[in-house]
Design an enzyme around this catalytic site. Sequence first.
Site, mmCIF file in Angstrom:
data_model
loop_
_atom_site.group_PDB
_atom_site.id
_atom_site.type_symbol
_atom_site.label_atom_id
_atom_site.label_comp_id
_atom_site.label_asym_id
_atom_site.label_seq_id
_atom_site.Cartn_x
_atom_site.Cartn_y
_atom_site.Cartn_z
ATOM 1 N N ARG A 171 3.344 -8.324 -0.221
ATOM 2 C CA ARG A 171 2.437 -8.201 0.909
ATOM 3 C C ARG A 171 1.340 -9.249 0.768
ATOM 4 O O ARG A 171 0.588 -9.233 -0.200
ATOM 5 C CB ARG A 171 1.845 -6.783 0.902
ATOM 6 C CG ARG A 171 0.981 -6.492 2.069
ATOM 7 C CD ARG A 171 0.969 -5.032 2.433
ATOM 8 N NE ARG A 171 0.432 -4.154 1.389
ATOM 9 C CZ ARG A 171 0.021 -2.926 1.638
ATOM 10 N NH1 ARG A 171 0.099 -2.427 2.842
ATOM 11 N NH2 ARG A 171 -0.448 -2.174 0.676
ATOM 12 N N THR A 196 -3.100 -11.298 5.188
ATOM 13 C CA THR A 196 -2.533 -10.929 6.504
ATOM 14 C C THR A 196 -1.845 -9.572 6.496
ATOM 15 O O THR A 196 -1.559 -9.027 7.562
ATOM 16 C CB THR A 196 -1.475 -11.960 6.931
ATOM 17 O OG1 THR A 196 -0.396 -11.901 5.977
ATOM 18 C CG2 THR A 196 -2.040 -13.364 6.973
ATOM 19 N N ASP A 241 -0.942 3.033 -5.620
ATOM 20 C CA ASP A 241 0.060 1.961 -5.659
ATOM 21 C C ASP A 241 1.280 2.450 -6.443
ATOM 22 O O ASP A 241 1.229 2.615 -7.666
ATOM 23 C CB ASP A 241 -0.539 0.711 -6.318
ATOM 24 C CG ASP A 241 0.412 -0.476 -6.182
ATOM 25 O OD1 ASP A 241 1.557 -0.388 -6.676
ATOM 26 O OD2 ASP A 241 0.030 -1.482 -5.559
ATOM 27 N N ASP A 273 2.546 0.166 -9.367
ATOM 28 C CA ASP A 273 1.700 0.244 -10.558
ATOM 29 C C ASP A 273 1.922 1.555 -11.296
ATOM 30 O O ASP A 273 1.932 1.601 -12.533
ATOM 31 C CB ASP A 273 0.217 0.124 -10.175
ATOM 32 C CG ASP A 273 -0.200 -1.326 -9.972
ATOM 33 O OD1 ASP A 273 0.481 -2.218 -10.510
ATOM 34 O OD2 ASP A 273 -1.194 -1.550 -9.259
HETATM 35 N N1 URA Z 1 2.522 0.672 -1.229
HETATM 36 C C1 URA Z 1 2.099 1.545 -2.161
HETATM 37 O O1 URA Z 1 2.485 1.456 -3.313
HETATM 38 N N2 URA Z 1 1.266 2.535 -1.785
HETATM 39 C C2 URA Z 1 0.841 2.669 -0.530
HETATM 40 O O2 URA Z 1 0.099 3.597 -0.256
HETATM 41 C C3 URA Z 1 1.291 1.746 0.427
HETATM 42 C C4 URA Z 1 2.126 0.747 0.058
#
Ligand code: URA
Length: 209
Positions: A104, A108, A200, A203
């Site tokens: 990502r 943007t 995340d 992570d």
């Molecule tokens: N990716 C993630 O790991 N968590 C989110 O909340 C959105 C995208």
Amino acid sequence: MAELHIIDHPLVQHKISLLRDKNTGTKEFRELVSEIAMFICYEATRDLPLKEIELETPLAVAKTKIISGRKLAFIPILRAGLGMVDGVTKLVPAAKIGHIGLFRDPATKESVQYYSKLPEDIAERDAIIVDPMLATGNSAVAAINLLKAEGAKNIKFMCVICSPEGVEAIKNAHPDVDIYAGVMDEGLNEDKYIVPGVGDAGDRIFGTK
Ligand code: URA
């Protein structure tokens, strides 16, 4: 029209609650994602065709059913999608695995492809994309675009948590793709994370933060 299937089984809901807890550590988080993926895959493969065969049990000849014909591929979106591969391949060990790498763009929030390696015969396989979090839907739509460009016709999308925005994005861009999710959350925050979500997922699966 793309259908959203929420897998509201109590075991799935319970395990998603454990995932959400910020005190759940990497090992447990990884195991939970894999287990939830297995349950969701169970529903996502409900329409696999069967054929009747005959075989001998120790007692008699049985007319019984086996999965017929259709070949499957699972396509994790790197990196968090890798956390679901173990669970889905426990259910469908013969499936091939393709990989799509998308990141990502922090400015943007758009998806940028950096890797793709799909089974050579992807056009003949049913493809199930796996990614734990369906947030903006940008990665999901980009992955589906790529699979369709390679000839895949029968595509499903599997995630643990979806947002209304992500579901809408898939429905608009790819109304032929059904979505299988454990739960739909409230929406996205300004950083495009799902709220309340799990943070995340990459992570937390790989212990990188
Ligand atoms: N990716 C993630 O790991 N968590 C989110 O909340 C959105 C995208």
